[in-house]
Design a protein around this motif. Structure first.
Motif, PDB file in Angstrom:
ATOM      1  N   LYS A 162      16.199  48.166  15.224  1.00 31.38           N
ATOM      2  CA  LYS A 162      14.959  47.264  15.094  1.00 31.38           C
ATOM      3  C   LYS A 162      14.419  46.833  16.616  1.00 31.38           C
ATOM      4  CE  LYS A 162      16.563  44.738  10.877  1.00 31.38           C
ATOM      5  NZ  LYS A 162      17.125  43.690  10.631  1.00 31.38           N
ATOM      6  N   SER A 163      12.957  47.458  16.819  1.00 32.47           N
ATOM      7  CA  SER A 163      12.492  47.111  18.025  1.00 32.47           C
ATOM      8  C   SER A 163      12.306  45.613  18.046  1.00 32.47           C
ATOM      9  CB  SER A 163      11.272  47.828  18.194  1.00 32.47           C
ATOM     10  OG  SER A 163      10.339  47.294  17.540  1.00 32.47           O
ATOM     11  N   GLY A 164      12.352  45.193  19.438  1.00 28.37           N
ATOM     12  CA  GLY A 164      12.148  43.797  19.681  1.00 28.37           C
ATOM     13  C   GLY A 164      13.294  42.722  19.095  1.00 28.37           C
ATOM     14  N   GLN A 196      29.099  39.030  15.823  1.00 27.76           N
ATOM     15  CA  GLN A 196      27.837  39.328  16.674  1.00 27.76           C
ATOM     16  C   GLN A 196      26.716  38.950  15.792  1.00 27.76           C
ATOM     17  OE1 GLN A 196      27.693  43.708  16.010  1.00 27.76           O
ATOM     18  NE2 GLN A 196      25.943  43.272  14.731  1.00 27.76           N
ATOM     19  N   THR A 197      25.454  38.385  16.585  1.00 26.44           N
ATOM     20  CA  THR A 197      24.447  37.966  15.901  1.00 26.44           C
ATOM     21  C   THR A 197      23.410  38.623  16.409  1.00 26.44           C
ATOM     22  OG1 THR A 197      25.497  35.621  15.938  1.00 26.44           O
ATOM     23  CG2 THR A 197      22.981  35.738  15.654  1.00 26.44           C
ATOM     24  N   ALA A 198      22.533  39.159  15.575  1.00 24.39           N
ATOM     25  CA  ALA A 198      21.158  39.859  15.836  1.00 24.39           C
ATOM     26  C   ALA A 198      20.049  38.655  15.414  1.00 24.39           C
ATOM     27  CB  ALA A 198      21.118  41.038  14.862  1.00 24.39           C
ATOM     28  N   TYR A 199      19.061  39.070  16.338  1.00 27.78           N
ATOM     29  CA  TYR A 199      17.882  38.165  16.384  1.00 27.78           C
ATOM     30  C   TYR A 199      16.601  38.674  16.786  1.00 27.78           C
ATOM     31  CZ  TYR A 199      19.425  37.052  21.128  1.00 27.78           C
ATOM     32  OH  TYR A 199      19.778  37.296  22.410  1.00 27.78           O
ATOM     33  N   GLY A 200      15.509  38.267  16.450  1.00 24.62           N
ATOM     34  CA  GLY A 200      14.412  38.749  16.918  1.00 24.62           C
ATOM     35  C   GLY A 200      13.148  38.290  15.962  1.00 24.62           C
ATOM     36  N   TRP A 201      11.889  38.445  16.533  1.00 28.05           N
ATOM     37  CA  TRP A 201      10.826  38.046  15.568  1.00 28.05           C
ATOM     38  C   TRP A 201      10.449  39.427  14.751  1.00 28.05           C
ATOM     39  CZ3 TRP A 201       8.505  33.420  15.542  1.00 28.05           C
ATOM     40  CH2 TRP A 201       8.971  32.605  16.578  1.00 28.05           C
ATOM     41  N   LYS A 202      10.047  38.889  13.476  1.00 24.37           N
ATOM     42  CA  LYS A 202       9.880  40.097  12.676  1.00 24.37           C
ATOM     43  C   LYS A 202       8.426  39.939  11.907  1.00 24.37           C
ATOM     44  CE  LYS A 202      11.506  41.981   8.449  1.00 24.37           C
ATOM     45  NZ  LYS A 202      12.376  41.890   7.099  1.00 24.37           N
ATOM     46  N   THR A 203       7.686  40.799  11.928  1.00 23.93           N
ATOM     47  CA  THR A 203       6.247  40.628  11.480  1.00 23.93           C
ATOM     48  C   THR A 203       6.045  41.172  10.184  1.00 23.93           C
ATOM     49  OG1 THR A 203       5.713  41.303  13.927  1.00 23.93           O
ATOM     50  CG2 THR A 203       4.006  41.239  11.975  1.00 23.93           C
ATOM     51  N   SER A 204       5.611  40.446   9.289  1.00 20.58           N
ATOM     52  CA  SER A 204       5.718  40.742   7.812  1.00 20.58           C
ATOM     53  C   SER A 204       4.341  41.702   7.558  1.00 20.58           C
ATOM     54  CB  SER A 204       5.790  39.504   7.021  1.00 20.58           C
ATOM     55  OG  SER A 204       4.520  38.771   7.148  1.00 20.58           O
ATOM     56  N   ARG A 205       4.504  42.119   6.321  1.00 20.76           N
ATOM     57  CA  ARG A 205       3.208  42.888   6.059  1.00 20.76           C
ATOM     58  C   ARG A 205       1.695  42.288   6.271  1.00 20.76           C
ATOM     59  NH1 ARG A 205       5.146  45.462   0.949  1.00 20.76           N
ATOM     60  NH2 ARG A 205       6.719  46.836   1.766  1.00 20.76           N
ATOM     61  N   SER A 209       4.596  36.321  11.792  1.00 24.07           N
ATOM     62  CA  SER A 209       5.501  36.422  12.513  1.00 24.07           C
ATOM     63  C   SER A 209       6.665  35.596  12.108  1.00 24.07           C
ATOM     64  CB  SER A 209       5.043  36.433  14.017  1.00 24.07           C
ATOM     65  OG  SER A 209       4.636  37.701  14.606  1.00 24.07           O
ATOM     66  N   LYS A 210       7.847  36.104  11.963  1.00 26.54           N
ATOM     67  CA  LYS A 210       9.162  35.224  11.731  1.00 26.54           C
ATOM     68  C   LYS A 210      10.146  35.301  12.397  1.00 26.54           C
ATOM     69  CE  LYS A 210      10.525  33.429   7.395  1.00 26.54           C
ATOM     70  NZ  LYS A 210      11.022  33.853   5.705  1.00 26.54           N
ATOM     71  N   TYR A 211      10.941  34.374  13.001  1.00 25.50           N
ATOM     72  CA  TYR A 211      12.061  34.440  13.653  1.00 25.50           C
ATOM     73  C   TYR A 211      13.118  34.865  12.744  1.00 25.50           C
ATOM     74  CZ  TYR A 211      15.563  33.663  17.545  1.00 25.50           C
ATOM     75  OH  TYR A 211      16.298  33.946  18.292  1.00 25.50           O
ATOM     76  N   LYS A 212      13.800  35.819  12.927  1.00 18.36           N
ATOM     77  CA  LYS A 212      14.990  36.006  12.182  1.00 18.36           C
ATOM     78  C   LYS A 212      16.346  36.123  12.862  1.00 18.36           C
ATOM     79  CE  LYS A 212      13.355  37.637   7.714  1.00 18.36           C
ATOM     80  NZ  LYS A 212      14.338  37.580   6.593  1.00 18.36           N
ATOM     81  N   THR A 213      17.248  35.708  12.282  1.00 24.38           N
ATOM     82  CA  THR A 213      18.722  35.750  13.084  1.00 24.38           C
ATOM     83  C   THR A 213      19.804  35.826  11.962  1.00 24.38           C
ATOM     84  OG1 THR A 213      20.343  34.483  14.062  1.00 24.38           O
ATOM     85  CG2 THR A 213      18.600  33.153  13.026  1.00 24.38           C
TER      86      THR A 213
END
Ligand SMILES: [Zn+2]
Lengths: 307, 217
Positions: A162-164, A196-205, A209-213
């Motif tokens: 996932k980029s970003g 491990q924790t993956a996190y970042g901003w996800k852009t929906s359709r 933008s939503k911050y996901k972790t």
């Protein structure tokens, strides 16, 4: 007694060198403290909920009253205004209590330790005590802070897919136990948990933008190191190559490393995240590791007599 | 000879670990088993199953060794999974009689005695979890084994590792265990010596082993 509230509040770590019976006493005290704080946490949590509901309700009613009162006759206005002010006061009061309860709740949450860690430590000590001198001292270092605490981060990498997104890796070496058995064998048992924790901003359709972790468990390594008297077990060298076949551990665990010399054994077992890392699974794995190693040592002893 | 047998009752799932004096008869019918053999009282163990004969097998001592003899049962007696009419028994051997899997407990038959406090005034039981050692307590107080005379106090933990302490045929390390009396260890040099069997020893001394034997003596 080594349980000190202030020290635990600052850093939730229990570190001691003492006889097993004393450590068990401490761990039971810690369990009591933990249970009490869990109860307090729930209690203040409930209070927060009640006060927030109370504050919102009274403020909403106050606003409705304000509008309604404006359209009423003069005779009712005074009474209406007093009622509005009273309701606003209740609202503010509830808010203050909610904030206070929230602070208390978060304070108690610091004492809310992962139960399986201290309960497991106690069980292991009672298992090992069977082959120890009653007076013998054991060193225990038990970390009770959350596994994904910032200080436990070992590295951060870019998410491969996932980029970003980024991934934080955490290492929590939460238990180290050291002591000596009656056969003069020294043992060191350590656990190391990787998460491990993956996190970042996800852009929906829709373009929002939503911050996901997302956190997940990676693996749990358990290492057992024994150093023994050569005179007693030295002939173990003839069993070097076959020792690993004596190892019996639960399904979903693997032998990561086994090294046998005439002075010591190191056995490292890896628990996969598909296995629950609870008290029973950990206790079973650790007990089987000790039994596996001693299955080899007891035979080595029979081969180690002098001419 | 005193022996300890251990099995889990297939019906009740209860663990039974009686300490018994040989001879020991095993069968479905108490009355069908002999009361006495050569003037010795027989310990009669009832195994409730249709697949067990009324008088199924006898455990006794012959020439100082423990033996089990099948009493012509139709389902047979399996010793470590092999059906045999009779066999010697050693610590850790498993007997299969009908649905019953009975183990001859290792530490009990020679090393443990039911009379806890021996002539020396000390407890003779072998105690310990990972490794066994003589109890040596002068009282029964505090002895985990004396508190559970018919049971293994560490049974649940041992059940994680089936066959713990067993190095017999079919178990890990059996080839070393069988030859355990031929191994010697020299802590000074760290050498492990292996003495060949008697009929081999002469040949052995002729070649490479010669030097080793000299060095060790
Ligand atoms: Zn005892």
């Amino acid at each position: 007694m080594s349980i000190n509230l202030e020290t635990l509040r600052k850093s939730p770590t229990y570190s001691v060198t003492a006889a097993v019976s004393d450590i068990v006493k401490d761990l039971r005290e810690l369990a009591t403290l933990d249970r009490a704080s869990e109860a307090k946490q729930t209690e203040f949590g409930n209070l927060v909920t009640k006060c927030v509901v109370g504050a919102i309700t009274s403020i909403v009613i106050a606003f409705i009253l304000m509008i309604v009162v404006g359209e009423m006759g003069d005779g009712f206005q005074l009474f209406g205004n007093i009622l509005t002010i009273l309701l606003l006061c209740v609202g503010v009061g509830c808010t203050i209590v909610a904030i206070y309860a929230g602070i208390r709740e978060s304070k108690y949450s610091r004492f809310n330790f992962p139960n399986h860690r201290y309960a497991l430590t106690e069980k292991i000590l009672e298992m090992l005590e069977r082959d120890m001198d009653k007076e013998a001292k054991v060193s225990v270092h038990l970390v009770l802070s959350p596994a994904n605490q910032d200080s436990k981060r070992i590295k951060t990498v870019k998410h491969p897919l996932k980029s970003g997104f980024k991934i934080d890796f955490f290492q929590d070496d939460w238990l180290k136990m050291e002591g000596q058995f009656l056969d003069k064998t020294r043992f060191v048992l350590t656990t190391s948990e990787l998460n491990q924790t993956a996190y970042g901003w996800k852009t929906s359709r829709s373009g929002k933008s939503k911050y996901k972790t997302k956190s997940k468990a990676k693996r749990l390594d358990i290492s057992l190191n024994l150093t023994y008297p050569q005179r007693r077990y030295g002939a173990i060298k003839v069993l070097n190559n076959e020792a690993v076949n004596a190892v019996k551990i639960p399904k979903l665990t693997n032998v990561k490393r086994m090294r046998v010399t005439d002075k010591g054994i190191n056995l490292v077992v890896k628990m996969s995240p598909s296995m629950p890392w609870n008290q029973e699974a950990l206790y079973q794995t650790i007990t089987m590791m000790f039994l596996s190693v001693y299955q080899v040592l007891n035979l080595a002893r029979m081969l180690s007599k002098a001419k | 000879m005193q022996i300890q047998l251990s099995w889990i009752d297939p019906v009740t799932s209860e663990r039974r670990e009686p300490l018994l004096e040989t001879p020991v008869a095993l069968g479905r019918e108490f009355a069908s088993m002999p009361q006495e053999i050569d003037g010795n009282r027989v310990a009669r163990i009832v195994l409730a199953s249709e697949r067990v004969a009324e008088y199924h097998a006898l455990i006794d001592v012959a020439n100082g060794e423990l033996i089990v003899v099948d009493q012509n049962s139709s389902t047979g007696t399996l010793i470590n999974s092999v059906r045999l009419p009779s066999s010697t028994l050693i610590d850790g051997d498993r007997l299969q009689i009908g649905p019953y899997e009975i183990q001859l407990n290792p530490s009990s038959s020679q090393t443990t005695s039911s009379s806890e406090i021996g002539a020396s005034g000390e407890c003779d039981r072998m105690v310990g979890f990972l490794f066994k050692r003589r109890c040596g307590r002068t009282t029964n107080i505090g002895c985990p084994y004396c508190s559970y005379p018919d049971n293994n106090p560490y049974y649940y933990d041992y059940s994680y590792y089936s066959g713990y302490g067993n190095y017999n045929r079919g178990y890990w390390g059996s080839n070393y265990y069988d030859n355990r009396d031929r191994y010697y260890y020299d802590p000074e040099t760290g050498n492990v010596d292996f003495t060949e069997a008697d009929n081999m020893s002469l040949e052995g001394e002729m070649d490479a082993d010669f030097e080793m034997d000299m060095g060790a003596s």
